[in-house]
Write a protein that holds these residues in place. Sequence first.
Motif, mmCIF file in Angstrom:
data_model
loop_
_atom_site.group_PDB
_atom_site.id
_atom_site.type_symbol
_atom_site.label_atom_id
_atom_site.label_comp_id
_atom_site.label_asym_id
_atom_site.label_seq_id
_atom_site.Cartn_x
_atom_site.Cartn_y
_atom_site.Cartn_z
ATOM 1 N N ARG A 68 6.891 48.893 -58.643
ATOM 2 C CA ARG A 68 6.047 49.517 -59.675
ATOM 3 C C ARG A 68 5.130 50.563 -59.043
ATOM 4 O O ARG A 68 4.853 51.598 -59.628
ATOM 5 N N SER A 69 4.695 50.289 -57.820
ATOM 6 C CA SER A 69 3.744 51.211 -57.162
ATOM 7 C C SER A 69 4.356 52.585 -56.906
ATOM 8 O O SER A 69 3.632 53.551 -56.680
ATOM 9 N N ILE A 70 5.679 52.671 -56.905
ATOM 10 C CA ILE A 70 6.291 53.995 -56.671
ATOM 11 C C ILE A 70 6.981 54.508 -57.947
ATOM 12 O O ILE A 70 7.882 55.331 -57.902
ATOM 13 N N ASN A 71 6.554 53.944 -59.085
ATOM 14 C CA ASN A 71 7.068 54.401 -60.378
ATOM 15 C C ASN A 71 8.584 54.225 -60.494
ATOM 16 O O ASN A 71 9.290 55.067 -61.047
ATOM 17 N N ALA A 72 9.055 53.103 -59.947
ATOM 18 C CA ALA A 72 10.502 52.836 -60.012
ATOM 19 C C ALA A 72 10.695 51.327 -60.257
ATOM 20 O O ALA A 72 11.460 50.658 -59.566
ATOM 21 N N THR A 73 9.963 50.812 -61.249
ATOM 22 C CA THR A 73 9.941 49.360 -61.458
ATOM 23 C C THR A 73 11.337 48.791 -61.706
ATOM 24 O O THR A 73 12.081 49.291 -62.551
ATOM 25 N N HIS A 74 11.650 47.752 -60.962
ATOM 26 C CA HIS A 74 12.932 47.059 -61.135
ATOM 27 C C HIS A 74 12.691 45.563 -61.262
ATOM 28 O O HIS A 74 11.884 45.005 -60.521
ATOM 29 N N ARG A 75 13.431 44.928 -62.193
ATOM 30 C CA ARG A 75 13.397 43.463 -62.234
ATOM 31 C C ARG A 75 14.521 42.966 -61.331
ATOM 32 O O ARG A 75 15.679 43.367 -61.490
ATOM 33 N N VAL A 76 14.137 42.097 -60.389
ATOM 34 C CA VAL A 76 15.088 41.664 -59.363
ATOM 35 C C VAL A 76 14.976 40.161 -59.120
ATOM 36 O O VAL A 76 14.011 39.511 -59.530
ATOM 37 N N TRP A 77 15.966 39.643 -58.430
ATOM 38 C CA TRP A 77 15.984 38.232 -58.043
ATOM 39 C C TRP A 77 14.871 37.995 -57.027
ATOM 40 O O TRP A 77 14.700 38.790 -56.095
ATOM 41 N N ALA A 130 13.638 36.604 -50.418
ATOM 42 C CA ALA A 130 12.725 37.024 -49.343
ATOM 43 C C ALA A 130 12.546 38.544 -49.333
ATOM 44 O O ALA A 130 11.430 39.041 -49.121
ATOM 45 N N ALA A 131 13.627 39.286 -49.571
ATOM 46 C CA ALA A 131 13.518 40.756 -49.533
ATOM 47 C C ALA A 131 12.595 41.252 -50.649
ATOM 48 O O ALA A 131 11.764 42.147 -50.431
ATOM 49 N N ALA A 132 12.719 40.653 -51.833
ATOM 50 C CA ALA A 132 11.873 41.083 -52.961
ATOM 51 C C ALA A 132 10.405 40.750 -52.671
ATOM 52 O O ALA A 132 9.505 41.565 -52.940
ATOM 53 N N LYS A 133 10.167 39.562 -52.098
ATOM 54 C CA LYS A 133 8.776 39.180 -51.776
ATOM 55 C C LYS A 133 8.191 40.132 -50.737
ATOM 56 O O LYS A 133 7.043 40.546 -50.828
ATOM 57 N N LYS A 134 9.020 40.480 -49.746
ATOM 58 C CA LYS A 134 8.553 41.398 -48.702
ATOM 59 C C LYS A 134 8.209 42.761 -49.308
ATOM 60 O O LYS A 134 7.194 43.372 -48.957
ATOM 61 N N CYS A 135 9.020 43.202 -50.257
ATOM 62 C CA CYS A 135 8.771 44.482 -50.905
ATOM 63 C C CYS A 135 7.408 44.457 -51.606
ATOM 64 O O CYS A 135 6.608 45.385 -51.470
ATOM 65 N N LEU A 136 7.138 43.371 -52.312
ATOM 66 C CA LEU A 136 5.847 43.248 -53.012
ATOM 67 C C LEU A 136 4.674 43.231 -52.036
ATOM 68 O O LEU A 136 3.629 43.824 -52.302
ATOM 69 N N VAL A 157 4.556 44.646 -49.076
ATOM 70 C CA VAL A 157 4.370 46.020 -48.568
ATOM 71 C C VAL A 157 3.655 46.863 -49.618
ATOM 72 O O VAL A 157 2.727 47.626 -49.311
ATOM 73 N N GLU A 158 4.040 46.693 -50.881
ATOM 74 C CA GLU A 158 3.393 47.463 -51.954
ATOM 75 C C GLU A 158 1.914 47.097 -52.072
ATOM 76 O O GLU A 158 1.056 47.963 -52.241
ATOM 77 N N ALA A 159 1.629 45.773 -51.957
ATOM 78 C CA ALA A 159 0.246 45.305 -52.128
ATOM 79 C C ALA A 159 -0.666 45.850 -51.037
ATOM 80 O O ALA A 159 -1.840 46.136 -51.279
ATOM 81 N N ARG A 160 -0.126 46.019 -49.823
ATOM 82 C CA ARG A 160 -0.997 46.548 -48.763
ATOM 83 C C ARG A 160 -0.907 48.075 -48.670
ATOM 84 O O ARG A 160 -1.324 48.692 -47.696
#
Length: 321
Positions: A232-241, A244-250, A252-255
Amino acid sequence: MFKTRITEMLGIKYPIIGGTMMWLSTPEYVAAVSRAGGLGILASAMYQSKNELAVAIDRVRELTEKPFAVNLNLFPAMRAIDNSEYLDVLLEKDIKIVETSGHSAPEDLCARFKTAGMTWIHKCVGVRYALKVQDMGADIVTVVGYENGGATGKLDIGTLVLVPSVVDALNIPVIGGGGVSDGRGFLAVLALGAEGVIIGTRLLATREAPLHDALKQSLVTASELDTILVMRSINATHRVWNNAAAKKCLEVEARGGTLNEILEIAAGVNAKRMYESGDLEAGILACGQGVGLTHDVPTIQELLDRIISEAADLAKKLASE
Ligand SMILES: Cc1cc2nc3c(=O)[nH]c(=O)nc-3n(C[C@H](O)[C@H](O)[C@H](O)COP(=O)(O)O)c2cc1C
């Protein structure tokens, strides 16, 4: 039963569209959806060159005589795509149905769709986008609600409200989806006024979907709580499973991580590695909330027949009560 303007315009038996799925909508998979009575859609963005796309189109035609479509991707992509060149291939190959999906309406392409007499479907997530492409000459609009797997946009409107809002606003036929996994969802979307139903996530857990069995089994045991929104932070929101990769992405976005850091996690190569190897944490898998209604791994034919017969029984039951 369930004959609509969509089945007529697209020449398909069931009003079911197998949603484009990057790296998964291969010729074999697309042909399987079309043979089963739905509309398969080839993902042109998977192909690195015009020639590769042409070969893939030929391959679908070797596998089925049924109608299928080709998607032109309008989302920002890591590899620059020249859709105008891809459209040259579609026209050379006499493709009759084109789907566009992405952030912007394809102003530069639509005159060529019209001149060629193609049936043009545009997929989006809001009334205003749907109205815009109707004005531009789209033949059909697909809308997917917030539950859907993949790009959700920024409006966050659920299927139950989005589909009738778009049906009311437009005079061209509408395909609706986001969360449809069985005959109940299918019938509900038609009851909302759509004349076709798009399905992505539920089709991941089918025998023909080209992803590792370990992944399909994980989807069968997943619940409706197992998806999250990323990018969402890069204006490309995707709903995903939610792996671990999705959590890591979040994280990185949060920091406030860089675009490159985010794209490194979301890269298609990681998803492809996951699909092929069955490493469940390797990449990001687009996945909708309908995964919670996914309980087995049938063939695509079995799934589509089951959805239609469930919906037909349910419609009869409701009419007799
Ligand atoms: C694994 C996966 C990959 C997808 N890739 C794309 C894509 O490349 N382009 C696109 O327009 N939609 C893509 N979608 C969205 C689907 O085409 C479809 O709109 C969506 O899955 C429908 O909602 P549902 O998942 O709730 O059934 C993808 C969906 C999934 C599950």
